[in-house]
Write a protein that holds these residues in place. Structure first.
Motif, PDB file in Angstrom:
ATOM      1  N   SER A  33       6.308  -7.831  -7.843  1.00 45.62           N
ATOM      2  CA  SER A  33       5.432  -6.859  -8.493  1.00 45.62           C
ATOM      3  C   SER A  33       6.286  -5.915  -9.327  1.00 45.62           C
ATOM      4  N   ASN A  66      -1.684   2.097  -5.640  1.00 51.34           N
ATOM      5  CA  ASN A  66      -2.806   1.247  -5.246  1.00 51.34           C
ATOM      6  C   ASN A  66      -3.030   1.174  -3.743  1.00 51.34           C
ATOM      7  N   HIS A  67      -2.113   1.694  -2.960  1.00 46.54           N
ATOM      8  CA  HIS A  67      -2.241   1.602  -1.499  1.00 46.54           C
ATOM      9  C   HIS A  67      -1.932   2.959  -0.869  1.00 46.54           C
ATOM     10  N   CYS A 135      -5.016  -8.491  -3.438  1.00 42.92           N
ATOM     11  CA  CYS A 135      -4.170  -8.375  -4.631  1.00 42.92           C
ATOM     12  C   CYS A 135      -3.128  -9.492  -4.625  1.00 42.92           C
ATOM     13  N   THR A 137       0.084  -9.254  -4.385  1.00 45.62           N
ATOM     14  CA  THR A 137       1.085  -9.067  -3.328  1.00 45.62           C
ATOM     15  C   THR A 137       0.610  -9.691  -2.020  1.00 45.62           C
ATOM     16  N   VAL A 148      -6.433 -14.936  -3.239  1.00 42.09           N
ATOM     17  CA  VAL A 148      -7.219 -13.771  -3.655  1.00 42.09           C
ATOM     18  C   VAL A 148      -8.697 -14.125  -3.726  1.00 42.09           C
ATOM     19  N   ASN A 216     -13.502   1.693  -4.684  1.00 39.42           N
ATOM     20  CA  ASN A 216     -14.178   0.477  -5.122  1.00 39.42           C
ATOM     21  C   ASN A 216     -15.644   0.416  -4.712  1.00 39.42           C
TER      22      ASN A 216
END
Length: 236
Positions: A33, A66-67, A135, A137, A148, A216
């Motif tokens: 990433s 993102n996390h 994702c 990752t 995914v 989301n």
């Protein structure tokens, strides 16, 4: 957000479960990433671990854009859902493999309602915020074909949790559902796509002060109603 009233049911009518394993970062691992590393490698830990608003002590997310954060302080996954994956993939899905902090049994996780609240152990209260969206990752970590898409379509996303009351956690702690909002929409349903009726039910629940929509889930509401997320306007 005002504190929601508890569901008008006797305590013994609300589901109870168990924290089978408490997992946190084992080691950072290289990842292809932009960040270059990932904290997805979680393993079970022994003992009682302090929990604060950003998660478990000594846990870490490498990609903090993102996390992690207060709305994703913990990630929970049910043993029942892991068993379904184990059957499909024909491999063990031990606690922590999906990057989860809490491996549970006996309580709906993917089926938890948006805004639902749990008590875990004697002190901790958490709130269901949003489903996990897989994702690249995660796909590299699992090394399964089309991971995914498969994970998303399976409808067993697990849930992120916000810490309402901090404390400490340990494997073996009980889990009790304290509050279940009336809109009836689960995190799994929000990950698969909402109907306009479900989206309106979530908005009505938020307007009533029962829940707050995040991340989301809010995006899923806007998609269902064909709204511009930035402005809240409905497109023709």
């Amino acid at each position: 957000m005002p504190e929601p009233a508890t569901t008008p049911s006797r305590d013994d009518q609300l589901p109870s479960g168990l924290l089978l394993a408490l997992c946190r970062l084992h080691a950072l691992k290289p990842d292809a990433s932009t960040v270059g590393i990932t904290g997805i490698d979680k393993r079970p830990v022994a003992g009682r671990i302090p929990l604060h608003s950003m998660g478990l002590r000594a846990d870490l997310q490498a990609d903090r854009k993102n996390h992690g954060g207060e709305l994703k302080a913990l990630y929970a996954y049910a043993q029942e859902d892991a068993a379904a994956w184990a059957d499909e993939l024909r491999r063990d899905i031990p606690p922590g493999l999906f990057g989860e902090n809490l491996r549970t049994t006996g309580v709906q996780v993917s089926g938890a309602l948006v805004g639902e609240r749990w008590q875990v152990g004697p002190e901790v209260v958490v709130e269901v915020t949003m489903p996990r969206i897989p994702c690249a990752t995660f796909a590299r970590h699992m090394d399964e074909p089309r991971w995914v898409k498969r994970f998303l379509q399976k409808g067993l996303p697990g849930t992120y949790l916000k810490v309402v009351t901090a404390g400490s956690l340990a494997a073996g702690d009980g889990i009790r559902v304290l509050f279940r909002p009336g809109h009836g929409v689960s995190v799994a349903e929000s990950s698969l796509g909402l109907t306009p009726e479900q989206a309106q039910a979530l908005l009505a629940s938020e307007a009533a002060g029962e829940i707050t929509l995040h991340g989301n889930v809010r995006k899923a509401v806007h998609r269902a109603l064909n709204r511009d997320p930035a402005r809240g306007r409905v497109h023709a």
